[in-house]
Write an enzyme that holds these catalytic residues in place. Structure first.
Site, PDB file in Angstrom:
ATOM      1  N   HIS A   1       0.915  -1.189   0.148  1.00 44.84           N
ATOM      2  CA  HIS A   1       0.061   0.025  -0.052  1.00 44.84           C
ATOM      3  C   HIS A   1       0.934   1.301   0.075  1.00 44.84           C
ATOM      4  CE1 HIS A   1      -3.570   2.656   0.684  1.00 44.84           C
ATOM      5  NE2 HIS A   1      -2.811   3.189   1.741  1.00 44.84           N
TER       6      HIS A   1
ATOM      7  N   HIS B   1       2.929   6.175  -2.092  1.00 41.83           N
ATOM      8  CA  HIS B   1       3.770   7.240  -1.579  1.00 41.83           C
ATOM      9  C   HIS B   1       5.267   7.208  -1.405  1.00 41.83           C
ATOM     10  CE1 HIS B   1       0.022   8.432   0.019  1.00 41.83           C
ATOM     11  NE2 HIS B   1      -0.211   7.119   0.690  1.00 41.83           N
TER      12      HIS B   1
ATOM     13  N   LYS C   1      -4.544  11.253  -9.069  1.00 38.17           N
ATOM     14  CA  LYS C   1      -4.208  11.410  -7.492  1.00 38.17           C
ATOM     15  C   LYS C   1      -3.897  12.836  -7.480  1.00 38.17           C
ATOM     16  CE  LYS C   1      -1.635   9.312  -3.640  1.00 38.17           C
ATOM     17  NZ  LYS C   1      -2.718   8.586  -3.168  1.00 38.17           N
TER      18      LYS C   1
END
Length: 436
Positions: free
Chosen positions: A313, A331, A378
């Site tokens: 994730h 990220h 995003k």
């Protein structure tokens, strides 16, 4: 003479142009497929074998389709997909693995840009050439731990011992990790970025003329912790609702990565800090097992058991498939670089900082950006740039064990909030939010 005239007419009408003939279906299909490694390295797949097993979880991008968006503060992409980006379809290899799909081997259809006598489509971003990456050693990371070769233990001495001030102040401890990141890259020497133009979160326009990364030194792919980190990125299916099946070779890669980063200063400092706080024992082998469990153990997300992990994730990213598609996680700057090099990430520009005058440039190592990942927008995401894998692993683990949901800290010149969401005793998500 009559034959000569007929021949000239044929040439003029293009009857002898063999290159314009429609290729046979199997030839066209062979040319359109290349594996994850080959897309990045620029090599072409010459293996025409096909498996008879079912190709599960096929995940492909359709041209001229608008998608939903982002994990937090997202919106659908309203820009027509045929306006700027080069259309590239992605699907699983038909040559699937034992568990039914070849994880993250999204295939790239090679839609070559036509010459058009030198004319180019207005608004098209420059096409990125595939980057050649040294991947020979990556296969060795699948071997058993006893057959692995690791770098020497880092010798920092007393520097990895947390001070009383650091034990009392999480911000000081996190800043110490920043100072201990000996593997952090140097802008302009190891890589170069082009931030493009800034924008507000709600603005739709693409403010970047090209990609975020101009180049990354090939030597970075030979650094032990970076190289082992890269080898993990193709172990996952991006569909959030799809169960992950971890092979024995992938477990070896995980163990090899944890062993490698455990020889670095940030991870050694993390162990000293957590053992001083009584979170873990002083046994370093127990600590490494705990780190493996924290980052790689599978858990349920999106209603499906064993479909996600903290590592997948946070660092790789996932696509929510229920309702509108959304980017979840993602990220990490190294994953961003690779996906951008493969044409799957379209950088849209940076988000204006909260403080006036704090405009990012090529030296900035904490960016708030907007991008599309395979057509899914995003709208806002903060990422570190140039930091080492061991630094992010240590930083996020420290905030998870010692902090709360919001962790306002100082990292070098950057005030930042490390946002940490928990799923019970597991990391649900963790990422930086720039506070300037």
């Amino acid at each position: 003479m009559e034959g000569l005239i007929k021949g000239l007419i044929d040439v003029a009408l293009g009857h002898d142009n063999k290159e314009d003939e429609e290729p046979a279906p199997h030839d066209r299909d062979d040319r359109s497929r290349s594996s994850w490694a080959q897309v990045v390295s620029g090599e072409q797949d010459n293996d025409n074998e096909r498996s008879d097993r079912t190709n599960q979880n096929r995940w492909s991008r359709q041209e001229n389709t608008e998608y939903g968006s982002e994990e937090s503060g997202s919106r659908p992409s309203r820009r027509p997909q045929n306006q700027k980006t080069v259309h590239e379809g992605y699907g699983k290899d038909e040559d699937v693995e034992q568990h039914g799909y070849n994880k993250n081997h999204w295939n790239k259809e090679e839609n070559e840009v036509e010459n058009h006598d030198g004319w180019e489509t207005v608004g098209r971003k420059p096409q990125r050439r595939p980057h050649k990456i040294q991947m020979d050693q990556w296969n060795g990371y699948k071997r058993p731990a006893s057959e692995q070769e690791y770098s020497d233990e880092v010798e920092i001495g007393a520097n990895i011992e947390p001070s009383e001030e650091e034990l009392a102040d999480l911000s000081q401890a996190c800043n110490k990790l920043w100072e201990l990141d000996l593997n952090r890259l140097v802008p302009g020497k190891d890589y170069e970025i082009d931030c493009g133009e800034g924008k507000k979160v709600y603005q739709k326009e693409d403010m970047a003329q090209g990609g975020l990364f101009s180049w990354l030194s090939k030597d970075i792919f030979r650094r032990p912790t970076f190289s082992r980190f890269f080898s993990l990125l193709d172990n996952y299916n991006p569909d959030q609702g799809s169960k992950e099946v971890v092979t024995s070779e992938e477990r070896q890669e995980q163990a090899a990565f944890i062993e490698e980063i455990s020889r670095t200063a940030p991870i050694k400092y993390l162990h000293k800090y957590l053992s001083s706080k009584g979170i873990i024992s002083e046994n370093y082998q127990d600590f490494k097992r705990m780190m493996t469990t924290l980052w790689f153990d599978l858990y349920g997300r999106g209603g499906t058991s064993r479909s996600s992990s903290a590592f997948e994730h946070v660092f790789v990213g996932e696509i929510k498939q229920r309702g509108e598609q959304e980017v979840s996680g993602f990220h990490n700057w190294l994953q961003f670089y690779l996906e951008e090099a493969k044409g799957r990430v379209d950088y849209q520009g940076y988000i204006f900082p909260r403080r006036r005058g704090q405009i990012p440039d090529s030296e900035t190592q904490l960016l708030t950006v907007q991008f599309e990942w395979n057509g899914v927008l995003k709208s806002v995401s903060s990422i570190f740039v140039g930091v080492s894998p061991e630094f992010e692993i240590a930083l996020y683990a420290l905030c998870f064990y010692m902090g709360g949901e919001d962790n306002h800290i100082q990292l070098g010149p950057y005030p930042v909030n490390i946002k940490c969401y928990r799923l019970g005793d597991r990391i649900g998500s963790v990422f930086p939010i720039a506070e300037c």
